[in-house]
Write a protein that holds these residues in place. Structure first.
Motif, PDB file in Angstrom:
ATOM      1  N   GLU A 384       0.851  -1.270  -0.162  1.00 52.62           N
ATOM      2  CA  GLU A 384       0.108  -0.052   0.033  1.00 52.62           C
ATOM      3  C   GLU A 384       1.051   1.251   0.220  1.00 52.62           C
ATOM      4  OE1 GLU A 384      -3.120   0.015  -0.111  1.00 52.62           O
ATOM      5  OE2 GLU A 384      -3.903  -1.719   0.117  1.00 52.62           O
ATOM      6  N   LEU A 462     -12.054   7.291  -1.495  1.00 50.95           N
ATOM      7  CA  LEU A 462     -11.430   5.986  -1.313  1.00 50.95           C
ATOM      8  C   LEU A 462     -12.806   4.880  -1.258  1.00 50.95           C
ATOM      9  CD1 LEU A 462      -8.292   6.090   0.999  1.00 50.95           C
ATOM     10  CD2 LEU A 462      -8.800   5.987  -1.557  1.00 50.95           C
ATOM     11  N   SER A 463     -12.725   4.070  -1.961  1.00 49.00           N
ATOM     12  CA  SER A 463     -13.886   3.021  -1.859  1.00 49.00           C
ATOM     13  C   SER A 463     -13.642   1.890  -0.576  1.00 49.00           C
ATOM     14  CB  SER A 463     -13.879   2.096  -3.429  1.00 49.00           C
ATOM     15  OG  SER A 463     -14.166   2.745  -4.324  1.00 49.00           O
ATOM     16  N   VAL A 464     -12.562   1.571  -0.230  1.00 48.15           N
ATOM     17  CA  VAL A 464     -12.344   0.639   0.763  1.00 48.15           C
ATOM     18  C   VAL A 464     -12.875   1.540   2.002  1.00 48.15           C
ATOM     19  CG1 VAL A 464      -9.984   1.471   1.357  1.00 48.15           C
ATOM     20  CG2 VAL A 464     -10.850  -0.731   2.011  1.00 48.15           C
ATOM     21  N   ASN A 467     -16.616   1.351   1.984  1.00 45.18           N
ATOM     22  CA  ASN A 467     -17.125   0.204   2.171  1.00 45.18           C
ATOM     23  C   ASN A 467     -17.242  -0.464   3.720  1.00 45.18           C
ATOM     24  OD1 ASN A 467     -17.401  -2.936   1.590  1.00 45.18           O
ATOM     25  ND2 ASN A 467     -15.405  -3.040   2.353  1.00 45.18           N
ATOM     26  N   ASP A 493     -15.103   3.556  -7.218  1.00 42.18           N
ATOM     27  CA  ASP A 493     -14.204   2.317  -7.856  1.00 42.18           C
ATOM     28  C   ASP A 493     -12.776   2.902  -7.676  1.00 42.18           C
ATOM     29  OD1 ASP A 493     -13.577   0.247  -9.202  1.00 42.18           O
ATOM     30  OD2 ASP A 493     -13.904   1.136 -11.313  1.00 42.18           O
ATOM     31  N   ARG A 494     -12.389   3.471  -6.675  1.00 40.24           N
ATOM     32  CA  ARG A 494     -11.118   3.978  -6.375  1.00 40.24           C
ATOM     33  C   ARG A 494     -10.617   2.938  -5.464  1.00 40.24           C
ATOM     34  NH1 ARG A 494      -7.684   8.218  -6.735  1.00 40.24           N
ATOM     35  NH2 ARG A 494      -6.581   9.181  -4.849  1.00 40.24           N
ATOM     36  N   TYR A 495      -9.700   2.259  -5.696  1.00 37.92           N
ATOM     37  CA  TYR A 495      -9.049   1.151  -4.896  1.00 37.92           C
ATOM     38  C   TYR A 495      -7.640   1.226  -5.111  1.00 37.92           C
ATOM     39  CZ  TYR A 495     -13.773  -0.925  -4.549  1.00 37.92           C
ATOM     40  OH  TYR A 495     -15.112  -1.165  -4.464  1.00 37.92           O
ATOM     41  N   ASN A 497      -6.070  -1.480  -3.729  1.00 36.24           N
ATOM     42  CA  ASN A 497      -5.997  -2.945  -3.844  1.00 36.24           C
ATOM     43  C   ASN A 497      -7.064  -3.483  -4.588  1.00 36.24           C
ATOM     44  OD1 ASN A 497      -5.709  -5.712  -3.631  1.00 36.24           O
ATOM     45  ND2 ASN A 497      -5.184  -5.748  -1.419  1.00 36.24           N
ATOM     46  N   GLN A 500     -10.041  -5.516  -3.414  1.00 33.76           N
ATOM     47  CA  GLN A 500     -10.919  -5.074  -2.510  1.00 33.76           C
ATOM     48  C   GLN A 500     -12.342  -4.626  -3.091  1.00 33.76           C
ATOM     49  OE1 GLN A 500      -8.714  -1.702  -0.905  1.00 33.76           O
ATOM     50  NE2 GLN A 500      -7.951  -2.799   0.848  1.00 33.76           N
ATOM     51  N   LYS A 501     -12.390  -4.652  -4.500  1.00 31.62           N
ATOM     52  CA  LYS A 501     -13.710  -4.364  -4.907  1.00 31.62           C
ATOM     53  C   LYS A 501     -14.499  -5.656  -4.933  1.00 31.62           C
ATOM     54  CE  LYS A 501     -15.035  -2.819  -9.612  1.00 31.62           C
ATOM     55  NZ  LYS A 501     -14.890  -2.383 -10.842  1.00 31.62           N
ATOM     56  N   THR A 504     -16.522  -5.200  -1.631  1.00 31.42           N
ATOM     57  CA  THR A 504     -17.557  -4.448  -1.678  1.00 31.42           C
ATOM     58  C   THR A 504     -18.922  -4.933  -2.319  1.00 31.42           C
ATOM     59  OG1 THR A 504     -16.064  -2.350  -2.137  1.00 31.42           O
ATOM     60  CG2 THR A 504     -18.251  -2.087  -2.804  1.00 31.42           C
TER      61      THR A 504
END
Length: 719
Positions: A384, A462-464, A467, A493-495, A497, A500-501, A504
């Motif tokens: 990361e 950030l998507s994560v 989520n 849709d900003r990952y 990693n 991690q999608k 979600t």
């Protein structure tokens, strides 16, 4: 002038200067100073981190501790302890590999003592941080008294070391290394690193050969412990090299060229430690799920390291968080700050090496130490991009710089007591502010919803983060807000990693399945999740169960067979397969799967229901009653268990126990009609229960009605 008179005047002048220095504190013997410092550290750190002891499990705590069977230590023996050294990947084709063995061993010992109770983990984390602080103080104090400095800091060594270590210890950037349980890996590696450095320093300044050997042995042992805790400790040999060069020998020494020859063994040690942890042929495997390349990562790290420096010297609570959002540098000019940051980092290192090192070796060492200890996590390795806990080791020497500047300022203004008092008061206010920020930041870890809401406010793109915020909202019953957060995670849709999608999609599937009861929509999301995150047994199990709920029994069985081939000892998957076999009338096969699940996990509860149901279907009411009672003791809210026991008690003529179970059902039903309540409850039970109960609803209602009527008649007779 008479040399004796000149010498006397010089001594008198030095005595006047020393007494006039308001920042000179002389506590007498070194032991007394150390004890005083230790007491201050204990009191202040307990105040600052008092809120951390109630911190809940957050983010990576779950896969590394709660869901990591290898650290669930139940007995102390060689085989069990050795098991903790290996990380068991969900992808069994990857096999097991040694992964930070000492850190995971410490988690296992915590589990052995207190299972999943967080207090013990936080207590150990606190002790580790306190120990690191004490040894940092000792290292700094002994460094300031080295012969190279010609007694320049002899009288102020304690104060400089104490203040530097205190600022480091209470700095809010270290909250994620202390309060965030799993990042004990960072703090533990830091503790052993500074202990090793202190041992090396004592060995190099020992007054006898035996003492030197003892300190070298202690230093080496601590170095091995650091290497066994986390990979970034591999830079310890390089740190010791620069400690020798800047603090013990001096860059202007006549044996400078000879000293540089030791740089090669130091680098060789770094490479050796790296080889113990990783396969060189797979160094770039981490980029399979990254939206950036190795070059882009290294370009970005030049900006990340300056973000760290900004947080270290100007910490704002509004910018401190677990998961940071930073734009990836795609070239030297995008974003435009990339090239200036690279130039600034290079200039800082070169200046420290070739200019500051000759005039202020302490400051040069602090600068070089910071950058070299960011070298591994700031390199091309596919990690990361940014985490605050990565500053735990690099920042250890950094606060020497402001403390030395403060000392110089106080000496400069020593003629004016008002200015001196104002400076001292300002320092006290700054320290109090830093400590309060740490307390407030640590306090966020006490509740998952509060924590992720704060992170979502600080990193909204950030998507994560969205989520995890959505999952916490769902846990607390804020369903519309949870759905919005999960949808936003999908839309952004900003990952950093890409796997991690899949998480979600999995969580959206859980929302449709458990909240909306829209099982076809849930199935579509679960299918998308396993298409991205291929090796998550949690996701595959959820997908298989959802196939079952949608009536696709054959598909569910096929998926579970694939899961068993991949994870043959997972009790959840074995239990689910046992449930399928029950639905297909294969009681003996179902019983075998339930027994296998119990062997895989001795305390597994769900297999008890399968065993009980198998015996009920086979007509053995006595054994069926025994296992269903055992199951209901562990799952008192189970509707299926209550209904089956109602049937068993009725058939056995055990009407008193039947009455007690019906009373529980009556209380749980509330004002709702029996028909509607049972129908909804049994539908939901397909998701959560180990078995599906399909007995005639009219029969169940007649049993319940019989019990209620009997109780009413008994009550009438009692009157």
């Amino acid at each position: 002038m008479n040399p004796q008179i000149h010498s006397a005047r010089s001594k008198a002048k030095k005595a006047i200067d020393a007494s006039a220095d308001p920042f000179t504190l002389d506590f007498g013997q070194s032991t007394r100073q150390t004890v005083t410092a230790l007491l201050f550290f204990i009191v202040v750190l307990l105040l600052v981190y008092s809120s951390s002891f109630q911190g809940v499990w957050i983010y990576d705590d779950e896969p590394n501790i709660l869901d990591n069977e290898n650290v669930h230590l139940v007995q102390i023996d060689v085989a069990s302890l050795k098991k903790t050294f290996f990380l068991k990947s969900q992808d069994l084709s990857a096999g097991e590999r040694i992964k930070r063995p000492l850190a995971y061993l410490s988690f296992a010992l915590n589990w052995y003592v207190g299972k999943n109770q967080v207090f013990g983990y936080h207590a150990v984390n606190f002790i580790i941080h306190l120990t690191a602080t004490v040894f940092l103080y000792l290292f700094l104090k002994n460094s300031l008294m080295l012969p190279l400095f010609d007694n320049k800091y002899h009288r102020t060594a304690h104060t400089i070391a104490f203040l530097s270590a205190m600022i480091w210890a209470i700095h809010p950037i270290h909250v994620t290394a202390v309060t965030y349980i799993v990042q004990r890996m960072a703090s533990m590696a830091g503790m052993f690193t500074i202990m090793s450095m202190y041992g090396y320093l004592k060995a190099r300044t020992a007054d006898s050969r035996n003492r030197a050997i003892s300190y070298f042995a202690a230093s080496g042992w601590c170095a091995l412990c650091a290497f066994a805790t986390k990979e970034n400790s591999a830079m310890l040999p390089v740190s010791l090299f620069f400690c020798e060069l800047f603090l013990l020998r001096g860059v202007a020494g006549k044996d400078l060229k000879k000293m540089w020859r030791w740089g090669v063994p130091a680098l060789a040690m770094v490479i050796l430690v790296g080889l113990l942890y990783s396969d060189p042929s797979r160094l770039f495997d981490g980029y399979q799920n990254r939206p950036f390349s190795p070059v882009e990562r290294m370009l970005t790290q030049s900006r990340v390291v300056l973000v760290y420096l900004k947080m270290l010297f100007y910490p704002l609570q509004s910018e401190l968080t677990l998961v940071h959002d930073i734009d990836v540098s795609t070239s030297l000019w995008s974003p435009w700050t990339t090239l200036p940051c690279i130039i600034l980092v290079v200039v800082s290192l070169l200046t420290a090496f070739f200019w500051i090192s000759r005039r202020q070796p302490l400051i040069a060492f602090a600068v070089v130490f910071f950058f070299i200890n960011h070298a591994i996590e700031g390199s091309f390795i596919g990690l990361e991009l940014i985490y605050e806990h990565r500053n735990y080791i690099p920042s250890m020497m950094l606060f020497l710089i402001p403390v030395l500047l403060l000392l110089q300022s106080l000496r400069y203004f020593s003629y004016n007591r008002k200015i001196t008092a104002m400076v001292v008061l300002s320092v006290a206010v700054v320290l109090a502010s830093i400590g309060h920020s740490t307390y407030a930041y640590s306090n966020l870890f006490r509740h998952g919803l509060v924590f992720w809401r704060d992170n979502a406010r600080k990193s909204p793109r950030l998507s994560v983060v969205q989520n995890n915020y959505g999952i916490e909202l769902m846990k607390q019953g804020y369903y519309p807000e949870a759905f919005q957060a999960l949808q936003r995670a999908d839309e952004l849709d900003r990952y950093f990693n890409l796997s991690q999608k899949g998480v979600t999609y999995h969580n959206l599937g859980l929302f449709y399945e458990t909240i909306e009861n829209d099982y076809p929509q849930a199935l579509s999301y679960f299918k998308r999740a396993i298409g991205i995150t291929l090796n998550s047994k949690t996701m595959w199990l959820a997908y298989s169960i959802c196939e079952l709920v949608n009536g696709n029994v054959e598909k569910a069985e096929v998926h579970l067979e694939a899961c068993i081939n991949k994870w043959p000892d997972d009790p959840g998957i074995l239990t689910a397969m046992g449930k399928i076999q029950l639905l297909k009338g294969r009681t003996e096969t179902a019983l075998a799967y339930a027994q296998q699940a119990r062997r895989a996990e001795a305390g597994a509860v769900e297999p008890l229901a399968i065993v009980g149901e198998c015996y009920r279907l086979k007509g053995n009411r006595k054994k069926a009653t025994f296992f269903w009672q055992a199951y209901r003791r562990q799952r008192p809210d189970s509707l299926v268990a209550a209904l089956i026991l109602c049937e068993l008690y009725y058939q056995a003529g055990n009407y008193d126990r039947l009455s007690r179970v019906v009373s529980d059902l009556l209380a749980a039903k509330g004002e709702r009609a029996w028909d509607d309540w049972l129908k909804e409850g049994l539908t939901r039970a397909i998701l959560y229960e180990a078995v599906a109960y399909t007995n005639n609803a009219e029969f169940l209602l007649s049993v319940i009605s019989f019990s209620l009527q009997r109780e009413s008649e008994n009550a009438g007779k009692g009157r």
